[in-house]
Design a protein around this motif. Structure first.
Motif, PDB file in Angstrom:
ATOM      1  N   TRP A  87       1.040  -1.065   0.326  1.00 28.37           N
ATOM      2  CA  TRP A  87       0.140   0.474   0.292  1.00 28.37           C
ATOM      3  C   TRP A  87       0.577   1.676   0.059  1.00 28.37           C
ATOM      4  O   TRP A  87       0.638   2.104  -0.786  1.00 28.37           O
ATOM      5  N   LEU A  88       1.606   1.588   0.989  1.00 24.86           N
ATOM      6  CA  LEU A  88       2.171   2.464   0.939  1.00 24.86           C
ATOM      7  C   LEU A  88       3.822   2.576  -0.532  1.00 24.86           C
ATOM      8  O   LEU A  88       3.443   3.867  -0.646  1.00 24.86           O
ATOM      9  N   ALA A  89       4.325   1.647  -0.639  1.00 24.02           N
ATOM     10  CA  ALA A  89       4.665   1.978  -2.066  1.00 24.02           C
ATOM     11  C   ALA A  89       3.810   2.110  -3.133  1.00 24.02           C
ATOM     12  O   ALA A  89       4.427   2.848  -3.807  1.00 24.02           O
ATOM     13  N   ALA A  90       2.682   1.583  -3.190  1.00 28.85           N
ATOM     14  CA  ALA A  90       1.504   2.092  -4.322  1.00 28.85           C
ATOM     15  C   ALA A  90       1.616   3.631  -4.133  1.00 28.85           C
ATOM     16  O   ALA A  90       1.603   4.380  -4.915  1.00 28.85           O
ATOM     17  N   ALA A  91       1.371   4.310  -3.205  1.00 29.55           N
ATOM     18  CA  ALA A  91       0.761   5.678  -2.279  1.00 29.55           C
ATOM     19  C   ALA A  91       2.203   6.288  -2.702  1.00 29.55           C
ATOM     20  O   ALA A  91       2.281   7.533  -3.409  1.00 29.55           O
ATOM     21  N   LEU A  92       3.642   6.224  -3.073  1.00 28.32           N
ATOM     22  CA  LEU A  92       4.554   7.088  -3.000  1.00 28.32           C
ATOM     23  C   LEU A  92       5.304   6.862  -4.469  1.00 28.32           C
ATOM     24  O   LEU A  92       5.324   7.935  -5.144  1.00 28.32           O
ATOM     25  N   ALA A  93       4.488   5.986  -5.086  1.00 30.17           N
ATOM     26  CA  ALA A  93       5.097   5.902  -6.439  1.00 30.17           C
ATOM     27  C   ALA A  93       3.895   6.691  -7.433  1.00 30.17           C
ATOM     28  O   ALA A  93       4.025   6.461  -8.444  1.00 30.17           O
ATOM     29  N   GLY A  94       2.439   7.198  -6.607  1.00 31.58           N
ATOM     30  CA  GLY A  94       1.701   8.499  -7.374  1.00 31.58           C
ATOM     31  C   GLY A  94       0.253   6.963  -7.844  1.00 31.58           C
ATOM     32  O   GLY A  94      -0.292   7.448  -8.511  1.00 31.58           O
ATOM     33  N   ALA A  95      -0.230   5.955  -7.292  1.00 31.52           N
ATOM     34  CA  ALA A  95      -0.998   5.581  -7.164  1.00 31.52           C
ATOM     35  C   ALA A  95      -2.266   6.011  -6.554  1.00 31.52           C
ATOM     36  O   ALA A  95      -3.715   5.844  -7.708  1.00 31.52           O
ATOM     37  N   LEU A  96      -2.314   6.773  -6.164  1.00 25.63           N
ATOM     38  CA  LEU A  96      -3.437   7.665  -4.888  1.00 25.63           C
ATOM     39  C   LEU A  96      -3.734   8.894  -5.759  1.00 25.63           C
ATOM     40  O   LEU A  96      -4.597   9.788  -6.271  1.00 25.63           O
ATOM     41  N   ASP A  97      -2.772   9.498  -7.353  1.00 23.02           N
ATOM     42  CA  ASP A  97      -2.728  10.533  -7.836  1.00 23.02           C
ATOM     43  C   ASP A  97      -4.518  10.513  -8.033  1.00 23.02           C
ATOM     44  O   ASP A  97      -4.342  10.454  -9.259  1.00 23.02           O
ATOM     45  N   GLY A  98      -5.158  12.010  -8.365  1.00 21.72           N
ATOM     46  CA  GLY A  98      -6.037  12.195  -8.691  1.00 21.72           C
ATOM     47  C   GLY A  98      -7.049  11.730  -8.550  1.00 21.72           C
ATOM     48  O   GLY A  98      -8.259  10.789  -9.032  1.00 21.72           O
ATOM     49  N   ALA A  99      -6.931  10.078  -7.581  1.00 19.75           N
ATOM     50  CA  ALA A  99      -7.928   9.235  -7.301  1.00 19.75           C
ATOM     51  C   ALA A  99      -9.035  10.148  -6.533  1.00 19.75           C
ATOM     52  O   ALA A  99      -9.180  10.718  -5.513  1.00 19.75           O
ATOM     53  N   VAL A 100     -10.710  10.066  -6.919  1.00 17.92           N
ATOM     54  CA  VAL A 100     -11.664  10.136  -6.527  1.00 17.92           C
ATOM     55  C   VAL A 100     -12.668   9.761  -4.791  1.00 17.92           C
ATOM     56  O   VAL A 100     -11.967   8.017  -4.828  1.00 17.92           O
ATOM     57  N   VAL A 101     -12.442  10.068  -3.446  1.00 17.00           N
ATOM     58  CA  VAL A 101     -12.675   9.512  -2.614  1.00 17.00           C
ATOM     59  C   VAL A 101     -13.956  10.101  -2.024  1.00 17.00           C
ATOM     60  O   VAL A 101     -13.784  11.120  -2.223  1.00 17.00           O
ATOM     61  N   GLN A 102     -14.744   8.428  -1.798  1.00 16.46           N
ATOM     62  CA  GLN A 102     -15.782   9.080  -0.866  1.00 16.46           C
ATOM     63  C   GLN A 102     -16.024   8.935  -0.111  1.00 16.46           C
ATOM     64  O   GLN A 102     -15.524   7.582   0.199  1.00 16.46           O
ATOM     65  N   VAL A 103     -16.276   9.937   1.451  1.00 18.58           N
ATOM     66  CA  VAL A 103     -16.486   9.261   2.300  1.00 18.58           C
ATOM     67  C   VAL A 103     -18.019   8.905   3.396  1.00 18.58           C
ATOM     68  O   VAL A 103     -18.670  10.239   2.863  1.00 18.58           O
ATOM     69  N   ASP A 104     -18.032   8.212   3.302  1.00 14.21           N
ATOM     70  CA  ASP A 104     -20.147   7.728   4.396  1.00 14.21           C
ATOM     71  C   ASP A 104     -20.039   7.264   5.964  1.00 14.21           C
ATOM     72  O   ASP A 104     -18.612   7.016   6.291  1.00 14.21           O
ATOM     73  N   ARG A 105     -20.875   8.013   6.214  1.00 17.50           N
ATOM     74  CA  ARG A 105     -21.030   7.282   7.883  1.00 17.50           C
ATOM     75  C   ARG A 105     -22.107   6.261   7.837  1.00 17.50           C
ATOM     76  O   ARG A 105     -23.262   6.720   7.226  1.00 17.50           O
ATOM     77  N   ALA A 106     -21.992   5.463   8.230  1.00 24.57           N
ATOM     78  CA  ALA A 106     -22.894   4.405   8.248  1.00 24.57           C
ATOM     79  C   ALA A 106     -23.829   3.684   9.908  1.00 24.57           C
ATOM     80  O   ALA A 106     -22.771   4.110  10.702  1.00 24.57           O
ATOM     81  N   TYR A 107     -24.795   4.372  10.162  1.00 20.47           N
ATOM     82  CA  TYR A 107     -25.357   3.876  11.393  1.00 20.47           C
ATOM     83  C   TYR A 107     -26.185   2.362  11.637  1.00 20.47           C
ATOM     84  O   TYR A 107     -26.927   1.611  11.114  1.00 20.47           O
ATOM     85  N   MET A 108     -26.286   2.427  12.701  1.00 17.39           N
ATOM     86  CA  MET A 108     -26.512   0.894  13.077  1.00 17.39           C
ATOM     87  C   MET A 108     -27.159   1.234  14.688  1.00 17.39           C
ATOM     88  O   MET A 108     -26.568   1.984  15.654  1.00 17.39           O
ATOM     89  N   PRO A 109     -28.223   0.011  14.657  1.00 21.49           N
ATOM     90  CA  PRO A 109     -28.676   0.554  16.365  1.00 21.49           C
ATOM     91  C   PRO A 109     -27.521   0.038  17.450  1.00 21.49           C
ATOM     92  O   PRO A 109     -26.964   0.858  18.539  1.00 21.49           O
ATOM     93  N   SER A 110     -26.847  -0.529  16.988  1.00 18.35           N
ATOM     94  CA  SER A 110     -25.629  -1.265  18.056  1.00 18.35           C
ATOM     95  C   SER A 110     -24.941  -2.565  17.374  1.00 18.35           C
ATOM     96  O   SER A 110     -25.249  -2.625  15.649  1.00 18.35           O
ATOM     97  N   TRP A 111     -24.171  -2.867  17.468  1.00 13.36           N
ATOM     98  CA  TRP A 111     -22.843  -3.471  16.912  1.00 13.36           C
ATOM     99  C   TRP A 111     -23.422  -4.620  17.426  1.00 13.36           C
ATOM    100  O   TRP A 111     -24.131  -5.480  18.141  1.00 13.36           O
ATOM    101  N   PRO A 112     -22.983  -5.794  16.062  1.00 11.59           N
ATOM    102  CA  PRO A 112     -23.439  -7.763  16.306  1.00 11.59           C
ATOM    103  C   PRO A 112     -23.036  -8.709  17.325  1.00 11.59           C
ATOM    104  O   PRO A 112     -21.721  -7.861  17.633  1.00 11.59           O
ATOM    105  N   PRO A 113     -23.735  -9.180  18.313  1.00 12.37           N
ATOM    106  CA  PRO A 113     -22.593  -9.879  19.331  1.00 12.37           C
ATOM    107  C   PRO A 113     -21.700 -11.049  18.099  1.00 12.37           C
ATOM    108  O   PRO A 113     -22.271 -10.896  17.434  1.00 12.37           O
ATOM    109  N   LEU A 114     -20.337 -10.855  18.717  1.00 14.05           N
ATOM    110  CA  LEU A 114     -19.469 -11.688  18.519  1.00 14.05           C
ATOM    111  C   LEU A 114     -19.590 -13.769  18.442  1.00 14.05           C
ATOM    112  O   LEU A 114     -20.485 -13.848  19.730  1.00 14.05           O
ATOM    113  N   PRO A 115     -18.968 -14.227  17.998  1.00 12.53           N
ATOM    114  CA  PRO A 115     -18.099 -13.696  16.740  1.00 12.53           C
ATOM    115  C   PRO A 115     -18.867 -13.667  15.815  1.00 12.53           C
ATOM    116  O   PRO A 115     -19.931 -13.879  15.144  1.00 12.53           O
TER     117      PRO A 115
END
Length: 319
Positions: free
Chosen positions: A113-141
């Protein structure tokens, strides 16, 4: 894995938020300029997924880089007016998968990941940040992903800067309001064509002119030797581009500074070297170049879409 349910209605999400008792997680979607499948990560400790109305279900994986470290949490800056909004986040790829023992498991393509980012893989990338809402976390496992009650888009923009450290990358994303910084007028009266080869104004298809080739021995990161057919259209690869399709450089593209034939092979001198040394047998696709002149456009058979004004006198010329 159970099928992903459709996203809940807006009313269900509003009802959940009105309770003031809920949990949330961020969903990051990176659409790379080089193409390929988007990178989807979640800050939750389990996979998140829901139906977006497309051709297939969508899942954000938690088995990837870490986001929102306590000492440098993701921060968004929203401004009133037309100023460009920004989003800052720190991404720390895993150095080892503690379960499998694999080193550098987080990759972009086949590159850590870091090597690809250093080489420019993220240049010009479009990033979408969403927020997901739930009443609670599911039980484990947890044997599958979590289906949120609803998802709200928090931020969308394009990667502006990427600062690489030893173990993390600090990424700044500018909102699409940045496009308003473009100088006007959009089209200038000039002798050379205002379009770029294969763009919407040019109308030519890149796929019709791409030629596949294999890297030959003796190549370096800056000069590629290959046996490949001569380019159509302009008849030259100079000012064109080379896109690697296999090997460590798969997905990376470089512009061609100069091109010639030697010993039956074509030689591509690149404007900047590939991040990793190309190996003999690596496959690529080469596209011809265009110097934006009327004669070159005629060689492509595309004079009807020539975007220059070659008969307008330069401003310092008296008539």
């Amino acid at each position: 894995m159970k099928p992903i349910k459709a996203e809940a209605s807006a009313g269900a999400l509003i009802a959940l938020l009105d309770t003031r008792s809920f949990v949330c997680a961020d969903l990051y979607t990176f659409t790379l300029a080089a193409g390929g499948a988007p990178l989807r990560y979640t800050t939750a400790d389990t996979d998140m997924g829901y139906w977006q109305g497309g051709a297939s279900d969508t899942i954000w994986t938690h088995c990837g880089p870490l986001f929102d470290q306590q000492q440098s949490r993701a921060v968004g800056h929203w401004k009133t007016g037309l100023d460009t909004d920004t989003w800052h986040c720190t991404i720390a790829p895993r150095q080892i998968d503690v379960i499998s023992g694999v080193h550098y498991p987080d990759k972009i393509g086949d590159v850590p990941w870091l090597a690809a980012a250093l080489a420019g893989a993220l240049d010009g990338a479009v990033v979408q940040v969403d927020r997901a809402y739930m009443p609670s976390w599911p039980p484990l496992p947890r044997g599958s992903h979590v289906v949120p009650t609803g998802v709200v888009n928090i931020f969308t923009g394009k990667v502006a800067t990427v600062d690489i450290g030893r173990s993390a990358a600090i990424i700044t994303i500018n909102s699409h309001l940045e496009l308003l910084d473009t100088q006007m007028p959009r089209s200038l009266y000039q002798a050379g064509c205002r379009h770029s080869l294969f763009d919407a104004g040019c109308t030519l298809s890149a796929a019709a002119y791409g030629r596949a080739g294999n890297v030959a021995s003796g190549s370096s990161g800056a000069v590629i030797y290959a046996t490949i057919a001569n380019p159509a259209g302009s008849g030259t690869n100079t000012l064109g581009r080379v896109v690697m399709t296999t090997g460590k450089n798969a997905g990376f593209a470089r512009s061609v500074r100069n091109w010639w034939t030697a010993g039956g092979n074509a030689a591509f001198q690149l404007l900047s070297p590939f991040p990793f040394l190309p190996q003999a047998g690596d496959q690529f696709v080469a596209y011809p170049g265009c110097d934006k002149q009327a004669a070159t456009c005629a060689a492509f058979g595309n004079s009807a879409n020539f975007g220059g004004m070659p008969y307008i006198s330069p401003p310092e010329t008296s008539v």
